[in-house]
Scaffold this active site. Structure first.
Site, short mmCIF file in Angstrom:
data_model
loop_
_atom_site.label_atom_id
_atom_site.label_comp_id
_atom_site.label_asym_id
_atom_site.label_seq_id
_atom_site.Cartn_x
_atom_site.Cartn_y
_atom_site.Cartn_z
N SER A 133 -9.66 -0.67 7.22
CA SER A 133 -9.27 -0.56 5.92
C SER A 133 -8.77 -1.62 5.11
O SER A 133 -8.43 -1.42 4.05
CB SER A 133 -8.17 0.69 5.92
OG SER A 133 -8.80 1.82 5.89
N LYS A 176 0.86 -1.25 0.03
CA LYS A 176 -0.07 -0.06 -0.10
C LYS A 176 0.94 1.27 0.01
O LYS A 176 1.97 1.26 0.52
CB LYS A 176 -0.96 -0.17 1.27
CG LYS A 176 -2.09 0.84 1.19
CD LYS A 176 -2.80 0.92 2.65
CE LYS A 176 -3.92 1.74 2.49
NZ LYS A 176 -5.00 1.63 3.78
N SER A 215 -9.76 1.87 2.95
CA SER A 215 -8.85 2.55 1.98
C SER A 215 -7.86 1.74 1.42
O SER A 215 -7.28 2.16 0.51
CB SER A 215 -7.90 3.41 2.99
OG SER A 215 -7.26 2.72 3.99
#
Ligand SMILES: [Mg+2]
Ligand SMILES: [Zn+2]
Lengths: 476, 105, 490
Positions: free
Chosen positions: C179, C80, C155
């Site tokens: 997330s 990420k 996210s």
């Protein structure tokens, strides 16, 4: 205009701790260094970096707290103080608000008004900010984060002081205490000790405090004294004119000798403190406190007693010498070497202090080694040089830290104790000064002094004064 | 839903509040954004006010979820000169320093 | 042989070990897949093809020499974009960090590299991890590989979409309020948020520091366990890192839940939960029950207070964490400004997107003078109560079972207009972060639109193994198999 006012002063003193590394990262705290050469992701606030607390910072804070008679928190935390400024890379300072490490202490000060205790509200740990240098050419500021993350303790006093004299006494007391602990060198001029002054005035007899202002940028005792005087007068003038004192932060300009408000609508002074989530709390055990206590050094009172006892110093000497940790350390080292403590004390309190003062230097800045002072004392004691020469050599030691033994040798300053040579010179002096000889023989004892002086002059000060006297009297 | 009506007004977020928070947060919002921010903040705060239904008297605020204490590093200098890698990302650099708009008026 | 890209991480590593597949071939397989689907899905913010082959050569050498023998050696992965890796941009999908290249690597990423991972690139996310859809990214939205008209969740939407679309074999995400778990659920992959402190946060660009945890996003439970085992470590650079000795997570991959006590919070099955999601969750519970677990419903309580408490705490911390983005040390600086404060304001206002600004404003407000007690301390007290509620539940149950989200993936463009409603979608995930607990989501069904439904398993602190065991046992039932995905337009 005949109202009488009392000044009420509280101090926030920031002290840079003498750790090798910064409070939350492994960067060096060394003073100086090219800009940003002592930085890493943590102390430049890079995203993803995290703080890890330097244990020594906690121990120094505890040591200062104990010396200032504070109670040490058994549980304490760090908080974030949020404000934007370029010297503060994260735009928050890691500090302590809700649970500081030390609370409720006090130190005794002595002034012309007598002894009194100045209360310590709290002592907390925090990180220092970087340095901003204004670049006149570029109309911009240069940011150097070498100081960012240097550990500080902030010592917050109660509003217990009433005069600049008390403030200076308090600061000197703190400085001495902290230097004794080795927790900081407390140099105001280098910024390792800084004081913010909270000041208000009220009419004598009034119970409630007046509105206070906070004054920043005070980097010498003189500046502090001047700023206090100035602010006191400013506030009294306002009140006399029927105006109000505004609670604000003011910056002292020591060159122009006035202060101005640091106000901007962009600085809301709303720091939004909250517990620092990146650091875990501290649980301080009784054992830990005891361990720090057991390592506390000998403080001034004890040291003074010992100096009188062990070294036979008079009260006055002991008090002055122990008034500074550096001076005391220097004294002990030199006395150990030459075994003449009173002589060491004389040199420190006399010539050393005189030259320091002359050159506007601090006691911490004694520019020569105890070894060389000890050697100088030995030289005088064994009669190798006389007092006049000794003073001259001392100035050289002070200036360049020369080894007095080799210096005296090289410069041929050794006292002449050769009776034959002295006799020749004195015979010449007698021959050249018949009037004084006659005076002496007519009972004017004083005339001998003149003849001694003339002999010394002829010998360029290097004659052994005892022998000169003896030979003169013989020949006369 | 009678409850909702009673609380209809809820929080009122003024222009001053938005301006003030903008100063704290160093955010400059356009007129449109400010109106939106007033609406969003009001809605969120009204919702957050739900917490007031809870009796939390005597409950210690929990900032750290685990009772872990005393994590330290020793006082050792472990970093050398990292200046170049630190400055590499700076928008403007001069003489080995970060360049900021002037800070003294 | 099955196509390389369809292998799980552990399967691929085994084949690499057996010299059936080279590391470079594995990288090529991932890149080929990226080549064919990335234009539609947009999982990645940064792709590092060149670097990937360089790493592959290096890792291959170490495997051949016997230096690298771990179960993930040679497997290409994605991380990420809020995780730092030296030399690669770390943008947090924000304009304000567009050009930021960190000079250091996150501890979790270092650990992965030590385990022989080949990092392909950085995945898209909601800007600064603030969002539930990956629509707040400054670099374009990511689409759900199951249906391109839907969001992947957020996210960590890029990480989950990349794994689902087989653009990598596994990925790292971060989880502050769900997330990892919510996008895993939306993308039909397996994701895990470990106990707070299990994975070092060093090098993770913070959103809500007291809540953030890094975790794996993978194709199945076994991969998840192996990745977590690789990234979990005590790190002296993170003061909140825990020194655990029980991180041999793969040892929990046992198909046995006999006697395990599983509680389903009744409060998780109420209003707002889509019926299809509910029935899938209950079917999963039934499957575990049939394997010998003891399953019952109970009242967890306080569920409706988790979201307000979470948003106060997370936004407050974020307002402070994101203060460092000021245009001086790194990141975006506005071109035109007059004076310092305008530089700050313009840089930040132009650099941050609307959702980030919204949360910074809220966070600054709840900490401001006069509101701290009413909002921030109140939220911290609520957090304590929520933790107590979980403590009570875990006195009775080994794990808690429920949905990961009330719905399956919403359509693109439907969420951001009503933030509060979007926040309410976090109802089953945020309390886990407040209480520091481990939790996992794994696929347990499809809705009638063909979108995945996620099952969430929550454990007590340090009880990842119980979760993994139950998840593994459930996966073994074959009730719902992964990889049924029709290539969305590919
Ligand atoms: Mg302070
Ligand atoms: Zn540093």
């Amino acid at each position: 205009m005949s109202r009488e006012y009392e000044t009420v002063i509280g101090l926030e003193v920031h002290v840079e701790l003498a750790t090798k590394s910064k409070i939350f990262c492994g960067c060096s705290t060394a003073f100086g260094g090219a800009p940003n050469t002592h930085t890493c992701p943590v102390c430049t606030g890079m995203p993803g970096s995290l703080p890890v607390l330097n244990k020594q910072v906690v121990e120094y804070a505890m040591a200062v707290g104990l010396a200032a008679n504070c109670s040490i928190a058994r549980y304490c935390k760090f908080d974030r103080k949020n404000y934007f400024y370029p010297d503060n890379p994260q735009n928050y300072q890691i500090s302590q608000l809700y649970l500081p490490i030390c609370r409720d202490g006090g130190v005794e000060i002595e002034t012309s008004a007598g002894k009194k205790i100045v209360g310590i509200h709290e002592i907390h740990m925090e990180e220092d900010a970087g340095k901003l240098i204004h670049d006149e050419w570029g109309d911009c500021s240069l940011v150097d984060y070498n100081r960012s993350g240097v550990p500080l303790i902030e010592i917050v006093s109660e509003p217990d002081m009433r005069s600049a004299e008390e403030v200076i006494a308090y600061l000197e007391k703190l400085r001495m205490m902290i230097q004794y602990l080795g927790a900081s060198d407390c140099k105001l001029n280098e910024g390792s000790m800084r004081a913010d002054v909270n000041l208000s005035v009220r009419e004598v007899g009034e119970k409630a405090f007046g509105t206070r202002t906070e004054m920043k940028n005070l980097n010498s005792f003189k500046a502090i004294a001047r700023a206090i005087e100035n602010e006191r007068n400013r506030q009294i003038d306002l009140l006399e004119e029927g105006k109000k004192v505004i609670q604000e932060t003011r910056r002292w300009d020591d060159v122009k000798e006035y202060s101005y408000a640091m106000r901007s609508k962009e600085d809301a002074q709303d720091y939004r403190y909250f517990p620092e989530p990146d650091l875990v709390p501290l649980a301080i055990s009784e054992e830990w406190i005891e361990a720090v206590k057991s390592r506390q050094p000998e403080f001034q009172t004890e040291k003074m007693e010992r100096y009188k006892r062990e070294y036979g110093l008079p009260d006055y000497d002991a008090q002055i010498i122990t008034g500074s940790k550096c001076l005391a350390d220097f004294f002990e080292a030199a006395a150990e070497l030459c075994k003449k403590p009173k002589k060491v004390s004389n040199w420190l309190m006399g010539e050393t202090m005189r030259l320091l003062k002359e050159q506007e230097m601090e006691l911490e800045d004694i520019p020569f080694s105890p070894e060389n002072l000890a050697k100088l004392i030995e030289l005088t004691e064994e009669g190798s040089i006389n007092g006049t020469v000794a003073k001259e050599v001392f100035e050289k030691i002070f200036a360049e830290d020369v080894n007095p033994v080799s210096y005296v040798e090289e410069q041929g300053l050794k006292t002449v104790s050769d009776a034959g040579e002295l006799r020749r010179v004195i015979e010449q002096v007698i021959q050249d000064n018949p009037k004084s000889v006659t005076d002496y023989r007519n009972g004017k004892e004083k005339a001998v002094g003149f003849l001694v002086g003339q002999t010394m002059k002829a010998m360029k000060g290097k004659a052994n004064p005892g022998m000169v006297n003896q030979i003169l009297k013989e020949l006369l | 839903m009678g409850e909702a009506e009673k609380k209809q007004s809820g929080n009122i977020i003024s222009d001053e509040t938005i301006a003030y928070v903008g100063i704290l947060a160093k955010l400059e919002l356009s007129q449109e954004e400010r109106e939106q921010a007033k609406k969003d903040m009001k809605e969120m705060l009204d919702y957050i006010d739900k917490l007031n239904e809870l009796d939390t008297a005597g409950i210690e605020p929990m900032s750290h979820v685990f009772p872990v204490n005393n994590v330290f590093r020793e006082d050792v200098v472990s970093n050398g000169d990292n200046r170049e890698s630190m400055l590499k990302n700076a928008p403007e650099v001069k003489d080995g320093s970060y360049l900021a708009p002037k800070t003294v008026e | 042989m099955k196509e390389i890209r369809t292998l799980t991480a552990l399967q691929l590593a085994e084949k690499i070990k057996q010299k059936e597949i080279s590391v470079a071939e594995a990288v090529q397989a991932a890149l080929d897949q990226i080549g064919s689907v990335e234009a539609k899905i947009n999982s990645y913010v940064t792709l590092d093809e060149e670097g990937a082959f360089r790493q592959a050569a290096d890792v291959q050498k170490k495997i051949d020499s016997g230096e690298l023998t771990g179960p993930l050696a040679g497997v290409p992965a994605a991380i990420k974009d809020n995780l730092c890796m030296e030399g690669l941009p770390a943008t947090c999908s924000s304009k304000i960090l567009e050009n930021f290249v960190p000079p250091y690597t996150a501890e979790a990423v270092s650990n992965l590299k030590k385990a022989g991972a080949v990092i392909l690139g950085k995945t898209n996310m909601d800007e600064f991890a603030m969002g539930s859809t990956t629509e707040t990214s400054a670099f374009g939205i990511t689409r759900n590989p199951w249906n391109l008209e839907h969001v992947p969740g957020g996210s960590s939407g890029g990480s989950c979409a990349a794994v689902a679309a087989e653009e990598c074999f596994y990925a790292l995400g971060s989880d502050t309020g769900g997330s990892i778990r919510q996008p895993s659920s939306f993308c039909g992959v397996t994701g895990m948020k470990p106990t707070y402190g299990t994975v070092s946060r060093y090098g993770l660009i913070a959103y809500g520091s007291s809540l953030d945890q890094i975790g794996p996003v993978a194709k199945d439970v076994a991969d998840c366990a192996a990745i977590l085992e690789a990234i979990a470590s005590y790190d002296s650079k993170d003061s909140t890192s825990l020194n655990r000795e029980d991180t041999d997570f793969t040892s929990a991959l046992i198909d046995d839940v006999k006697g395990m006590k599983i509680g389903i919070p009744r409060d998780y099955l109420g209003e707002g939960l889509e019926p299809e999601v509910k029935s899938s969750i209950l079917a999963a519970a039934k499957a575990l029950e049939e394997k010998g677990a003891f399953v019952e419903e109970f009242d967890l309580s306080l569920v409706e207070y988790a979201i307000p408490a979470y948003y106060v705490i997370a936004c407050a911390e974020a307002s402070s964490n994101l203060a460092r983005f000021d245009g001086i040390k790194y990141g975006y600086r506005s071109r035109e400004f007059e004076g310092l404060h305008q530089m700050y304001k313009k840089s930040r206002s132009e650099g941050f997107g609307p959702e980030v600004k919204r949360r910074i404003m809220l966070g600054s407000f709840v900490l401001s003078s006069g509101y701290y007690d009413a909002y921030y301390l109140k939220a911290l007290r609520t957090k304590a109560l929520i933790k107590q509620a979980f403590d009570r539940a875990f006195e009775t149950y080994d794990i808690i079972l429920g949905p990961a989200a009330p719905t399956t993936a919403p359509e693109i463009g439907k969420s951001l207009s009503d933030p509060l409603k979007m926040y309410l979608g976090d109802i089953y995930t945020v309390s886990v972060n407040l209480a520091g607990l481990p939790a996992m989501t794994l696929p347990c069904g499809l809705d009638e639109k063909g979108l995945p439904i996620g099952l969430q398993l929550i454990g007590d602190c340090f009880q990842e193994k119980k979760i993994l065991k139950a998840a593994y046992a459930y996966e073994q039932t074959g009730e719902w198999k992964r990889c049924k995905r029709q290539e969305a337009g590919a």
